[in-house]
Design a protein around this motif. Sequence first.
Motif, PDB file in Angstrom:
ATOM      1  N   ALA A 281       0.816  -1.214   0.000  1.00  0.00           N
ATOM      2  CA  ALA A 281       0.000   0.000   0.000  1.00  0.00           C
ATOM      3  C   ALA A 281       0.852   1.268   0.000  1.00  0.00           C
ATOM      4  O   ALA A 281       0.434   2.297  -0.532  1.00  0.00           O
ATOM      5  N   ARG A 282       2.037   1.210   0.603  1.00  0.00           N
ATOM      6  CA  ARG A 282       2.924   2.382   0.677  1.00  0.00           C
ATOM      7  C   ARG A 282       4.368   1.875   0.604  1.00  0.00           C
ATOM      8  O   ARG A 282       5.011   1.635   1.623  1.00  0.00           O
ATOM      9  N   PRO A 283       4.897   1.713  -0.591  1.00  0.00           N
ATOM     10  CA  PRO A 283       6.195   1.034  -0.767  1.00  0.00           C
ATOM     11  C   PRO A 283       7.356   1.685  -0.045  1.00  0.00           C
ATOM     12  O   PRO A 283       8.330   0.998   0.299  1.00  0.00           O
ATOM     13  N   GLU A 284       7.291   2.996   0.215  1.00  0.00           N
ATOM     14  CA  GLU A 284       8.442   3.658   0.848  1.00  0.00           C
ATOM     15  C   GLU A 284       8.526   3.420   2.348  1.00  0.00           C
ATOM     16  O   GLU A 284       9.506   3.835   2.995  1.00  0.00           O
ATOM     17  N   ILE A 285       7.547   2.742   2.929  1.00  0.00           N
ATOM     18  CA  ILE A 285       7.597   2.469   4.369  1.00  0.00           C
ATOM     19  C   ILE A 285       8.869   1.693   4.712  1.00  0.00           C
ATOM     20  O   ILE A 285       9.189   0.682   4.081  1.00  0.00           O
ATOM     21  N   ALA A 286       9.581   2.191   5.708  1.00  0.00           N
ATOM     22  CA  ALA A 286      10.769   1.500   6.233  1.00  0.00           C
ATOM     23  C   ALA A 286      10.354   0.710   7.469  1.00  0.00           C
ATOM     24  O   ALA A 286       9.704   1.254   8.370  1.00  0.00           O
ATOM     25  N   ILE A 287      10.735  -0.542   7.511  1.00  0.00           N
ATOM     26  CA  ILE A 287      10.329  -1.432   8.601  1.00  0.00           C
ATOM     27  C   ILE A 287      11.439  -1.537   9.639  1.00  0.00           C
ATOM     28  O   ILE A 287      12.595  -1.816   9.325  1.00  0.00           O
ATOM     29  N   GLY A 288      11.063  -1.308  10.882  1.00  0.00           N
ATOM     30  CA  GLY A 288      11.930  -1.585  12.017  1.00  0.00           C
ATOM     31  C   GLY A 288      11.361  -2.744  12.805  1.00  0.00           C
ATOM     32  O   GLY A 288      10.159  -3.043  12.715  1.00  0.00           O
ATOM     33  N   ALA A 289      12.194  -3.437  13.567  1.00  0.00           N
ATOM     34  CA  ALA A 289      11.695  -4.575  14.344  1.00  0.00           C
ATOM     35  C   ALA A 289      12.589  -4.851  15.532  1.00  0.00           C
ATOM     36  O   ALA A 289      13.816  -4.686  15.459  1.00  0.00           O
ATOM     37  N   ASP A 290      11.976  -5.262  16.635  1.00  0.00           N
ATOM     38  CA  ASP A 290      12.686  -5.786  17.798  1.00  0.00           C
ATOM     39  C   ASP A 290      12.804  -7.294  17.640  1.00  0.00           C
ATOM     40  O   ASP A 290      11.808  -7.978  17.372  1.00  0.00           O
ATOM     41  N   ALA A 318      16.827  -2.650  12.509  1.00  0.00           N
ATOM     42  CA  ALA A 318      16.769  -3.829  13.365  1.00  0.00           C
ATOM     43  C   ALA A 318      17.285  -3.494  14.762  1.00  0.00           C
ATOM     44  O   ALA A 318      18.418  -3.034  14.916  1.00  0.00           O
ATOM     45  N   HIS A 319      16.444  -3.710  15.766  1.00  0.00           N
ATOM     46  CA  HIS A 319      16.844  -3.554  17.161  1.00  0.00           C
ATOM     47  C   HIS A 319      17.035  -4.967  17.728  1.00  0.00           C
ATOM     48  O   HIS A 319      16.063  -5.694  17.944  1.00  0.00           O
ATOM     49  N   ILE A 320      18.273  -5.337  17.961  1.00  0.00           N
ATOM     50  CA  ILE A 320      18.618  -6.712  18.339  1.00  0.00           C
ATOM     51  C   ILE A 320      19.007  -6.774  19.809  1.00  0.00           C
ATOM     52  O   ILE A 320      19.820  -5.976  20.279  1.00  0.00           O
ATOM     53  N   PHE A 321      18.445  -7.741  20.517  1.00  0.00           N
ATOM     54  CA  PHE A 321      18.745  -7.928  21.930  1.00  0.00           C
ATOM     55  C   PHE A 321      19.109  -9.391  22.182  1.00  0.00           C
ATOM     56  O   PHE A 321      18.302 -10.282  21.859  1.00  0.00           O
ATOM     57  N   PRO A 322      20.289  -9.685  22.724  1.00  0.00           N
ATOM     58  CA  PRO A 322      20.491 -11.052  23.218  1.00  0.00           C
ATOM     59  C   PRO A 322      19.545 -11.269  24.393  1.00  0.00           C
ATOM     60  O   PRO A 322      19.345 -10.356  25.208  1.00  0.00           O
TER      61      PRO A 322
END
Length: 419
Positions: A281-290, A318-322
Amino acid sequence: MSHLPGPVAEPHIVSLGCRLNIAESETIRALVDGRDMVVVNSCAVTNTAVRQTRNAIRRARRDRPGAQIVVTGCAAQIDPAGFAAMPEVDRVIGNAEKLSAEAWQAYDPVVVGDIMQVRETAPHLGTGFAAHARAFVEVQNGCDHRCTFCAIPYGRGNSRSVPAGAVIDRIAGLVDAGHREVVLTGVDLTSYGPDLPGAPSLGLLVERILRHVPALERLRLSSLDSIEIDDRLFELITGEARIMPHVHLSFQAGDDMILKRMKRRHNRAQSVAAVARLKAARPEIAIGADLIAGFPTETEAMFANTLALIDDCDVVHAHIFPYSPRTGTPAARMPQVTADVRKARAALLRAAGERRRSAWLQGLVGTTQTVLVERPGDRGHSPHFAEIRFPLPVRTAVGRVASILITASDGKTLTGIPA
C-alpha cells in the motif's frame, strides 16, 4: 557533565531506555527546574539496561559530587530497595510518582507505590523538549500482556490510556511552541483505548489528532504490535502523508514455537503478511523490528527462522537484543541457551540487519529527502528515519524541516546537501 559552582545548579536528566522515558524526562525537567540534582530515569528491559542504570548513577556522583542523586523509572520501580542501598543515591521515586510535583517536594528517601493500582495516566506537563527537535507525547502506559521474557509490566503497571482531548491539547501546544514533528509513545501503543469511554482505538486517536491539529506537519508512531494494526490505523499509516513512513514492529522472534513460548499473540506468517500488506500500500515504508536472540529452548533451526525474518520482512531498522533472563519471569525458569550462543546469534542478527540497512541506504542516494534538523544542526532524519548528515547553519536550522539532496552513503548514515 561537571559540577556547577554556586548555591543552585541546573538539573541534569539522564534518560535511559524507551521513547516513553524521554517524554517523561521532559516532565521531570520542568518539575525539578532550578535544583542541583541529577535524575536517572532508569530502564529495566534487560539486565544490561539495569547495569547501565547503576553505571549512570555512579558516574553522576563522580561528576556532580554536591548534587542530589535521584533514581526513578522502571528499574527503580521494580527494585527500589536495591537502588536505595547504593551509597551514591539520595532518593528513589517510583514510575507513577515521578510525574507528580508532590513526590519531588517530599523528603522521604523512597517514594514508590504499587504500580498495579494505578488506573489512569495523563499527558505530560513539560512545556518543551529542550534536548530534542521532535516532541514525544505519551498516550498510553502500562501493559496487560504477560510475555514470558518481560519484566516491564511490573515497572509500568496495567494498560491505561490518555483521553483524546488531553492528547490533542498537548500536541496543539507543542505545535504552537514550534515543534514540527511529534512522536506518540506508549509501553504497548496499539492497546490504546479500551479503558476509555467508548473504547476508542489508536487509529481513531490518530485520526482525531490529524483533524484537530492541522498545523502538525509530521506525526510518528513508536513501536506497534502488528497483530493490533486494525483497518483504520492501516489506512492512516499507508494513506496519510503527515504520518511518517517508518513502522517499528514488536516481532521479537521469527519462529512459531519460540513465539508461542514467549506468549506472543502472532505467528511468523502473520508478521510477514503484515509487512507485505503495508509495503504494497505504501512502498516507501521502512520497517523496524525488535528481535531477541537466544531465547530459552531456541535451537539452530529456530534461530534460522528468526534470522530469515530480516530479509522476509525487509527490516532496515533492526533492534537486536540477546535474551536476558529477568528474575521472576517465566522464561527465566525455562532451559537456557548459553550466554556465548546468545551473543553469537545476536551478532549474526545485527550483521544481517546491517546488510539490509546498507543496501536500503544506498538506494536513497540521489533522492531528495525532507529532514527534521536536529542538534547541533548538521544532522537529522528522513521521513523513514534514515540518519542524514549535512552542512547547515547551527543557530537557525535546528527544528526546521529542510530539503536535502542525498549524495552518498557509508552504509550506516547518509550524506547530503541542501536541495
